[in-house]
Design a protein around this motif. Structure first.
Motif, mmCIF file in Angstrom:
data_model
loop_
_atom_site.group_PDB
_atom_site.id
_atom_site.type_symbol
_atom_site.label_atom_id
_atom_site.label_comp_id
_atom_site.label_asym_id
_atom_site.label_seq_id
_atom_site.Cartn_x
_atom_site.Cartn_y
_atom_site.Cartn_z
ATOM 1 N N ALA A 119 -3.853 1.466 -3.525
ATOM 2 C CA ALA A 119 -3.291 1.563 -2.172
ATOM 3 C C ALA A 119 -4.379 1.331 -1.132
ATOM 4 O O ALA A 119 -4.170 0.611 -0.147
ATOM 5 C CB ALA A 119 -2.644 2.928 -1.965
ATOM 6 N N LEU A 120 -5.542 1.916 -1.379
ATOM 7 C CA LEU A 120 -6.632 1.789 -0.409
ATOM 8 C C LEU A 120 -7.272 0.402 -0.432
ATOM 9 O O LEU A 120 -7.828 -0.026 0.577
ATOM 10 C CB LEU A 120 -7.668 2.890 -0.645
ATOM 11 C CG LEU A 120 -7.135 4.275 -0.267
ATOM 12 C CD1 LEU A 120 -8.033 5.367 -0.807
ATOM 13 C CD2 LEU A 120 -6.950 4.385 1.241
ATOM 14 N N LEU A 121 -7.166 -0.299 -1.540
ATOM 15 C CA LEU A 121 -7.601 -1.697 -1.550
ATOM 16 C C LEU A 121 -6.697 -2.537 -0.657
ATOM 17 O O LEU A 121 -7.158 -3.454 0.023
ATOM 18 C CB LEU A 121 -7.588 -2.260 -2.972
ATOM 19 C CG LEU A 121 -8.727 -1.827 -3.883
ATOM 20 C CD1 LEU A 121 -8.494 -2.348 -5.298
ATOM 21 C CD2 LEU A 121 -10.068 -2.321 -3.352
ATOM 22 N N VAL A 147 -5.178 8.831 -9.128
ATOM 23 C CA VAL A 147 -6.381 8.270 -8.498
ATOM 24 C C VAL A 147 -6.364 6.747 -8.609
ATOM 25 O O VAL A 147 -6.650 6.041 -7.631
ATOM 26 C CB VAL A 147 -7.665 8.864 -9.131
ATOM 27 C CG1 VAL A 147 -8.903 8.096 -8.685
ATOM 28 C CG2 VAL A 147 -7.804 10.336 -8.768
ATOM 29 N N ASP A 148 -5.995 6.223 -9.771
ATOM 30 C CA ASP A 148 -5.947 4.769 -9.955
ATOM 31 C C ASP A 148 -4.966 4.113 -8.987
ATOM 32 O O ASP A 148 -5.278 3.096 -8.360
ATOM 33 C CB ASP A 148 -5.568 4.415 -11.393
ATOM 34 C CG ASP A 148 -6.650 4.800 -12.401
ATOM 35 O OD1 ASP A 148 -7.809 5.031 -11.993
ATOM 36 O OD2 ASP A 148 -6.316 4.877 -13.606
ATOM 37 N N ARG A 202 3.563 5.849 -5.617
ATOM 38 C CA ARG A 202 3.302 5.978 -7.055
ATOM 39 C C ARG A 202 2.222 7.030 -7.309
ATOM 40 O O ARG A 202 2.327 7.832 -8.229
ATOM 41 C CB ARG A 202 2.851 4.647 -7.637
ATOM 42 C CG ARG A 202 3.933 3.608 -7.683
ATOM 43 C CD ARG A 202 3.399 2.298 -8.207
ATOM 44 N NE ARG A 202 4.393 1.252 -8.104
ATOM 45 C CZ ARG A 202 4.233 0.039 -8.568
ATOM 46 N NH1 ARG A 202 3.111 -0.304 -9.173
ATOM 47 N NH2 ARG A 202 5.180 -0.861 -8.447
ATOM 48 N N GLY A 203 1.179 7.003 -6.479
ATOM 49 C CA GLY A 203 0.106 7.988 -6.622
ATOM 50 C C GLY A 203 0.618 9.403 -6.421
ATOM 51 O O GLY A 203 0.256 10.325 -7.168
ATOM 52 N N GLN A 204 1.468 9.593 -5.423
ATOM 53 C CA GLN A 204 2.062 10.913 -5.188
ATOM 54 C C GLN A 204 2.917 11.336 -6.382
ATOM 55 O O GLN A 204 2.880 12.493 -6.800
ATOM 56 C CB GLN A 204 2.911 10.893 -3.912
ATOM 57 C CG GLN A 204 2.089 10.753 -2.660
ATOM 58 C CD GLN A 204 2.930 10.467 -1.432
ATOM 59 O OE1 GLN A 204 3.958 9.791 -1.503
ATOM 60 N NE2 GLN A 204 2.490 10.973 -0.288
ATOM 61 N N HIS A 205 3.668 10.389 -6.922
ATOM 62 C CA HIS A 205 4.507 10.677 -8.088
ATOM 63 C C HIS A 205 3.640 11.130 -9.263
ATOM 64 O O HIS A 205 3.922 12.147 -9.895
ATOM 65 C CB HIS A 205 5.327 9.452 -8.471
ATOM 66 C CG HIS A 205 6.052 9.597 -9.769
ATOM 67 N ND1 HIS A 205 7.201 10.343 -9.892
ATOM 68 C CD2 HIS A 205 5.764 9.117 -10.996
ATOM 69 C CE1 HIS A 205 7.595 10.315 -11.165
ATOM 70 N NE2 HIS A 205 6.747 9.571 -11.842
ATOM 71 N N ALA A 258 0.843 -1.203 0.000
ATOM 72 C CA ALA A 258 0.000 0.000 0.000
ATOM 73 C C ALA A 258 0.875 1.249 0.000
ATOM 74 O O ALA A 258 0.575 2.230 -0.686
ATOM 75 C CB ALA A 258 -0.919 -0.012 1.222
ATOM 76 N N THR A 259 1.980 1.202 0.728
ATOM 77 C CA THR A 259 2.898 2.348 0.766
ATOM 78 C C THR A 259 3.551 2.568 -0.591
ATOM 79 O O THR A 259 3.738 3.711 -1.010
ATOM 80 C CB THR A 259 3.963 2.123 1.855
ATOM 81 O OG1 THR A 259 3.300 1.850 3.095
ATOM 82 C CG2 THR A 259 4.837 3.338 2.037
#
Length: 155
Positions: free
Chosen positions: A69-71, A63-64, A49-52, A43-44
């Motif tokens: 991560a939240l899954l 968002v994807d 990756r999302g932040q990147h 998740a981290t």
């Protein structure tokens, strides 16, 4: 003739293997260990990756990744915060507010979520609500770059 067929088979196999492996190891997110051992991302990892992607202005990809991560960890407050930021950039304000609410639910001291919610209130013309939200943040945690900083009086 037999050796010629073996040579052609070896040549085709080599070309196919190179084509299949082309680009591996060049990804920004894959380390050599990931390539060899195929370690599933945590998740981290997905949060990073999302932040990147967010910083690279690829908000939909962000968002994807943050959904992934939240899954993996539905209590990851930072993932909700960053997904809210990406949704806000995509002008999905109600989705962003929901994510900021979830971020605060899992980490009540994530003051950036309060600040971002206040900013959305300002966008929608709710100056009084934005100021109440912004003033609820401890003074030493408020950002001077917030749009509320110039509008809302300090309590």
């Amino acid at each position: 003739m037999h050796k010629f067929i073996q040579f052609i088979a070896l040549f085709l196999c080599t070309v196919a293997c190179q084509a299949q492996n082309e680009g591996k190891g060049n990804s920004h997110f894959e380390s050599k260990a990931d390539i060899w051992y195929r370690t599933p991302p945590t998740a981290t990892d997905r949060l990073g990756r999302g932040q990147h992607y967010y910083r690279q202005v690829f908000f939909k990809k962000a968002v994807d990744e943050l959904n992934e991560a939240l899954l993996l960890n539905p209590r990851l407050a930072e993932a909700y915060l960053w997904r809210g930021k990406a949704k806000e950039a995509l002008k999905d304000y109600s989705g962003a507010i929901n994510d900021y609410n979830m971020a605060l639910y899992y980490n009540g001291q994530l003051y950036e979520a309060h600040e971002l919610r206040a900013g959305i209130r300002l966008i929608h013309g709710d100056t009084a609500g934005a100021c109440r939200e912004w003033q609820s943040i401890p003074a030493d945690q408020r950002s001077l770059q917030s749009p509320c900083a110039g509008i809302c009086p300090n309590p």
